[in-house]
Every structure is written in structure tokens, then in C-alpha cells.
Design an enzyme around this catalytic site. Structure first.
Site, PDB file in Angstrom:
ATOM      1  N   LYS A  31       0.801  -1.219   0.000  1.00  5.93           N
ATOM      2  CA  LYS A  31       0.000   0.000   0.000  1.00  5.93           C
ATOM      3  C   LYS A  31       0.837   1.273   0.000  1.00  5.93           C
ATOM      4  O   LYS A  31       0.308   2.352  -0.240  1.00  5.93           O
ATOM      5  CB  LYS A  31      -0.974  -0.005   1.183  1.00  5.93           C
ATOM      6  CG  LYS A  31      -1.889  -1.190   1.241  1.00  5.93           C
ATOM      7  CD  LYS A  31      -2.730  -1.443  -0.005  1.00  5.93           C
ATOM      8  CE  LYS A  31      -3.622  -0.326  -0.398  1.00  5.93           C
ATOM      9  NZ  LYS A  31      -4.813  -0.802  -1.163  1.00  5.93           N
TER      10      LYS A  31
ATOM     11  N   SER B 217      -2.866 -12.631   3.676  1.00  8.01           N
ATOM     12  CA  SER B 217      -3.321 -12.448   2.282  1.00  8.01           C
ATOM     13  C   SER B 217      -2.279 -12.968   1.293  1.00  8.01           C
ATOM     14  O   SER B 217      -2.615 -13.348   0.170  1.00  8.01           O
ATOM     15  CB  SER B 217      -3.680 -10.984   2.000  1.00  8.01           C
ATOM     16  OG  SER B 217      -2.552 -10.159   2.008  1.00  8.01           O
TER      17      SER B 217
HETATM   18  C1  PLP Z   1      -2.557  -7.265   3.663  1.00 14.29           C
HETATM   19  C2  PLP Z   1      -3.248  -6.828   2.408  1.00 14.29           C
HETATM   20  N1  PLP Z   1      -3.429  -7.723   1.439  1.00 14.29           N
HETATM   21  C3  PLP Z   1      -4.068  -7.395   0.298  1.00 14.29           C
HETATM   22  C4  PLP Z   1      -4.562  -6.143   0.068  1.00 14.29           C
HETATM   23  C5  PLP Z   1      -5.307  -5.851  -1.210  1.00 14.29           C
HETATM   24  O1  PLP Z   1      -4.687  -4.935  -2.043  1.00 14.29           O
HETATM   25  P1  PLP Z   1      -5.585  -3.991  -2.957  1.00 14.29           P
HETATM   26  O2  PLP Z   1      -6.199  -2.975  -2.057  1.00 14.29           O
HETATM   27  O3  PLP Z   1      -4.611  -3.385  -3.917  1.00 14.29           O
HETATM   28  O4  PLP Z   1      -6.633  -4.818  -3.622  1.00 14.29           O
HETATM   29  C6  PLP Z   1      -4.399  -5.188   1.067  1.00 14.29           C
HETATM   30  C7  PLP Z   1      -4.968  -3.855   0.913  1.00 14.29           C
HETATM   31  O5  PLP Z   1      -5.076  -3.097   1.855  1.00 14.29           O
HETATM   32  C8  PLP Z   1      -3.726  -5.533   2.255  1.00 14.29           C
HETATM   33  O6  PLP Z   1      -3.545  -4.647   3.263  1.00 14.29           O
END
Ligand code: PLP
Length: 309
Positions: A51, A268
């Protein structure tokens, strides 16, 4: 001191956003001949997550449009990582920021935000990031002169950061020699930006979106789209395939990543690798590029690390 080799701290920090390494996960696929998985390790960004890319572009574009400065406070809702990125960049640039995050995000994220000196507004944990978003919007509508409402879920600078940055890096690191691009979806910025670029330059690469299998899950940062406020910037027509991942599958994968690859990443990232492995099993292999959004340090308080395989 004359002739010293020190750099301005803030400039040096922000210049290190992006250009993250692409790591080959050989142990995860050692029993799967014909499968190769490469992950962009976004924990190497100075704020510790993917981010940093979106937040820095959102702030730069807002500066160009004159939306920041003159005491205006940057306001946004976040599941934590965007908040940390804003807090770091605002500290460097001397802006105030006010961040709305659900009360139940990993405790370590709240501690980091406090350390960076951000103003925090904790929203109802039962309403997740949707509740945080509703509250941030209400605050910006009530005092529009006070805030620059960055609105990462609907701000085109978010996906453009990945179209101009992450995607270009992936292409230069692989020369387009892979079959699938796989990304989890939160705001959809990563998936949309990288997929849009790949569709233009390598349309034969299959684009895969990844979501939690239901609305109540432990995959911080990801969203179950059919049960959430849909981010305006997420373009699901770019997806050739979609994979659902359970929290337990993702947690099992992060333990394996730590114990077999020496890579400490967040849940994630586990979901992303599980999605690659599911497709590889279904289609008899393939080469995959995915994004590991953050490191595991912020989630060390969670019980799932204690499981011994
Ligand atoms: C830990 C984590 N994984 C995945 C994402 C997803 O990314 P995006 O917002 O670009 O879809 C985020 C977004 O905040 C995140 O903090």
C-alpha cells in the site's frame, strides 16, 4: 560535517517505494513438476506493504491538484496497511492524517500507527472496512474544508500506481514469460492496475482474482465482494478466472512459507499462494506471478502460528 555521505531521511525513505524483489518459491512447488510460482515481496517497501505504492501516488496526485497543504488533513478508511503508508508519508511531508480503521485490525497495526503519530478513529469491528469507509465519508461530508478525503476505494491514483509501477516491474523482471497473474482483492487496486497493463502488453497471460470464501474471514486486507461495498476502482471484467480461499488454507500456507521458504508474510500472501497451487493442480502446472502484500510481523499475535505441522 563536510563531504558526508548521508541522505535526507524522508527523500531516501520515499525513493525506496517500489522495485521490490520477485522471489521464486521453489520449496512450495518441489513436489509439483511443471509449476513455478514467483511472488513480488511487497514487505520490502519502507512502510512494509504494497500500500506504500497506492498511498504515495494518491498523495502525489493530490499535491499536483492542490488538494493538500494549507492545513488540510488527509482522511481515509483502511484495513491498516494503507493507513500505515499514509502515516509514514505524511510524517515525511509534514501533513496531518486522520485514519479510520476497524477496531479489530491486528493490534500491531494500531501500535504502528500510534508510533507514526497518526490520528486514529476506530470504527465498529462488526462493520469491517465497509463501516470504516462509511464513517470516513460522513466525516468528510460534515467538514469538507477540513479534509482531503483520499478515498482509496474510488481513487484512480490507486490502480494507476500498479499500472505504472508494479506491472512494469513484473514485466521487466519476467519479460512476460509466465502463464497466470494472481492477486487478492481488497480495494482492487493491485489486481486492476497490473491486469490492465498486462492485458495491453501480454493479453495471453491469464488474470486471476482471489477473494476470501465468505464475508467473515481472517484475511486482513481482502474483501468478499458480493458481501461488501464494491470499490469503484475494482474492474472484475479483467479477470479470466476467480479463486476463493478459506482463512485456514491461507494460514496453513503462511506457516509453510515461513518454515520452508524462510519468508514471514501475512495471511493475504498465503491466500495468493493457495490460489496459485489450486490452479496448478487443476490445470497440470503452469508458471505464476503473484503479489505478497505484506510481511508477517504485524500478525504475530495470532494463534495460527502456534500450529505445528
Ligand atoms: C494485507 C493486504 N493484502 C491485500 C490487500 C489488497 O490490495 P488492494 O487494495 O490493492 O486490492 C491489502 C490492501 O489493503 C492488504 O492490506
Amino acid at each position: 560535517m563536510r563531504n558526508n555521505l548521508a541522505y535526507d531521511a524522508g527523500w531516501s525513505l520515499l525513493s525506496r517505494i517500489g522495485n521490490t524483489p520477485l522471489l521464486a518459491l521453489r520449496k512450495m512447488t518441489s513436489d509439483m513438476p511443471g509449476t513455478r510460482i514467483y511472488a513480488k515481496a511487497e514487505c520490502f517497501n519502507p512502510g512494509g506493504s504494497v500500500k506504500d505504492r497506492a498511498a504515495s501516488k494518491i498523495i502525489e496526485d493530490a499535491e499536483k491538484q492542490g488538494l493538500l497543504g494549507n492545513g488540510r488533513i488527509l482522511l481515509d478508511a483502511s484495513s491498516g496497511n494503507t493507513a500505515i503508508a499514509y502515516a509514514m508519508i505524511c510524517a515525511v511531508k509534514g501533513y496531518r492524517c486522520r485514519l479510520v480503521i476497524p477496531r479489530n485490525v491486528a493490534r500491531e497495526k494500531i501500535e504502528m500507527l500510534t508510533a507514526y503519530g497518526a490520528d486514529l478513529v476506530l470504527s465498529d469491528p462488526l462493520e469491517g472496512t465497509d463501516g470504516a469507509q462509511r464513517l470516513a465519508r460522513k466525516m468528510s461530508e460534515e467538514e469538507p474544508e477540513l479534509y482531503f478525503y483520499a478515498d482509496q476505494y474510488n481513487n484512480d491514483s490507486n490502480w494507476r500506481a500498479h499500472y505504472e509501477g508494479t506491472a512494469v516491474e513484473i514485466v521487466s523482471q519476467t519479460r512476460g514469460h509466465f502463464d497466470y497473474f494472481v492477486a487478492g482483492v481488497g480495494t482492487g487496486g493491485t489486481f486492476t492496475g497490473v491486469s490492465r497493463y498486462l492485458r495491453e502488453v501480454f493479453p495471453e497471460i491469464k488474470r486471476v482474482s482471489v477473494e476470501p470464501d465468505g464475508p467473515f474471514h481472517g484475511l486482513e486486507g481482502l474483501k468478499r465482494m458480493d458481501a461488501s461495498i464494491r470499490p469503484g476502482i475494482y474492474d472484475d471484467t479483467l479477470a479470466d478466472m476467480h479463486v476463493d480461499v478459506t482463512t485456514e488454507e491461507a494460514q496453513g500456507a503462511v506457516r509453510r512459507l515461513a518454515r520452508q521458504e524462510g519468508l514471514l508474510v501475512g495471511p493475504s500472501s498465503g491466500a495468493a499462494v493457495v490460489a496459485c497451487l489450486k490452479i496448478a493442480r487443476e490445470h497440470g502446472g503452469g508458471s505464476f506471478v503473484t503479489v505478497f502484500p505484506d510481511g508477517g510481523q504485524k500478525y504475530l499475535g495470532e494463534k495460527f502460528w502456534e500450529v505445528k505441522e
